[in-house]
Design an enzyme around this catalytic site. Structure first.
Site, mmCIF file in Angstrom:
data_model
loop_
_atom_site.group_PDB
_atom_site.id
_atom_site.type_symbol
_atom_site.label_atom_id
_atom_site.label_comp_id
_atom_site.label_asym_id
_atom_site.label_seq_id
_atom_site.Cartn_x
_atom_site.Cartn_y
_atom_site.Cartn_z
ATOM 1 N N ALA A 4 0.825 -1.212 0.000
ATOM 2 C CA ALA A 4 0.000 0.000 0.000
ATOM 3 C C ALA A 4 0.853 1.254 0.000
ATOM 4 O O ALA A 4 0.567 2.228 -0.714
ATOM 5 C CB ALA A 4 -0.939 -0.003 1.205
ATOM 6 N N TYR A 5 1.919 1.239 0.795
ATOM 7 C CA TYR A 5 2.834 2.394 0.838
ATOM 8 C C TYR A 5 3.472 2.613 -0.527
ATOM 9 O O TYR A 5 3.519 3.742 -1.037
ATOM 10 C CB TYR A 5 3.903 2.145 1.898
ATOM 11 N N ALA A 6 3.937 1.522 -1.140
ATOM 12 C CA ALA A 6 4.547 1.624 -2.470
ATOM 13 C C ALA A 6 3.545 2.142 -3.497
ATOM 14 O O ALA A 6 3.904 2.898 -4.403
ATOM 15 C CB ALA A 6 5.106 0.275 -2.906
ATOM 16 N N THR A 14 1.164 4.289 -2.974
ATOM 17 C CA THR A 14 1.045 5.751 -2.837
ATOM 18 C C THR A 14 2.270 6.450 -3.406
ATOM 19 O O THR A 14 2.158 7.498 -4.047
ATOM 20 C CB THR A 14 0.843 6.169 -1.365
ATOM 21 N N LYS A 15 3.428 5.863 -3.214
ATOM 22 C CA LYS A 15 4.651 6.521 -3.695
ATOM 23 C C LYS A 15 4.846 6.333 -5.201
ATOM 24 O O LYS A 15 5.482 7.156 -5.860
ATOM 25 C CB LYS A 15 5.862 6.001 -2.917
#
Length: 243
Positions: free
Chosen positions: A151-153, A155-156
């Site tokens: 999920a973090y990846a 967004t980035k």
């Protein structure tokens, strides 16, 4: 550039953001330290800059709120006369396998990391003076594909796309747009929830056999914010060689 340049650093009260703010002040820029919710840490950052002979003030704004971000830029222009550099370090990282992630956490990350970047970048490109620089923050996780960071990846990855396209939208304005993508970096955000074995393994992953430190990231930002006028539309992996 005769007059003193002015930089806004979002998320500038702690971690990498604070070190970036102090580095740009050391480079001779006037700095605005944006923070979300901890005025004490923001004032400590300002005090550190002014004690070293620099000029700075703190301003609270939720990066995903367009009115608050507009007010941040308004106050910067009113106090320092303009904006030359915007470094958008503000973001959050919530780690979980995709199958188990609470969608409320995904939405919270998306609001701050994606919408926040869009809102800050929108104000930046409307207001940056010629010769300016916009520096977003991505992550090396998009490149090295570490489990549990899905999920973090995501967004980035959105930040990467915005950065590359925005650089082209700035045609003719002498404004560079790049992103810095740190690898494992020794900050409270990184250490949170990790056991020593995980940290040691991450430290061994780079050929330089250590974790990054905030000064490593700030050095890359300083380069992009200052002398690097021919580096544009790039995602710069600042991770010691982790692949």
């Amino acid at each position: 550039m005769g007059e003193t340049r002015v930089a806004i650093v979002t998320g500038g009260s702690g971690g990498i953001g604070r070190v970036v703010a102090e580095r740009l002040a050391k480079d001779g820029m006037k700095v605005v330290v944006n923070y979300a919710g901890n005025p004490k840490r923001a004032e400590e950052a300002v005090e550190a800059i002014t004690a070293a002979g620099g000029s700075a003030f703190a301003f609270q704004a939720d990066v995903a709120d367009e009115e608050q971000v507009a007010a941040l830029f308004d106050e910067t222009e009113k106090t320092f006369g303009g904006v030359d550099v915007v470094v958008h370090t503000a973001g959050i990282m919530l780690v979980s396998p995709l199958a188990d992630l609470d969608l409320a956490d995904f939405d919270r990350m998306h609001r701050i990391n994606v919408r926040g970047t869009f809102v800050v970048d929108q104000q930046a490109v409307r207001r940056l003076r010629r010769g300016g620089a916009l520096i977003n923050f991505s992550t090396s996780v998009t490149h090295i594909a570490v489990p549990n960071y899905t999920a973090y990846a995501a967004t980035k990855g959105s930040v990467d796309g915005m950065t590359l396209i925005l650089a082209k939208e700035m045609r003719g304005r002498d404004i560079t747009v790049n992103a810095v993508a740190p690898g494992p970096t020794a900050t409270p955000l990184y250490f949170d929830g990790k056991d020593q074995e995980t940290i040691d393994r991450a430290a061994k992953a780079a050929p330089l056999e250590r974790l990054g430190v905030p000064d490593d990231i700030a050095e890359a930002v300083s380069f992009l914010a200052g002398p690097a006028r021919w580096v544009n539309g790039q995602v710069i992996y600042v991770n010691g060689g982790v692949v």
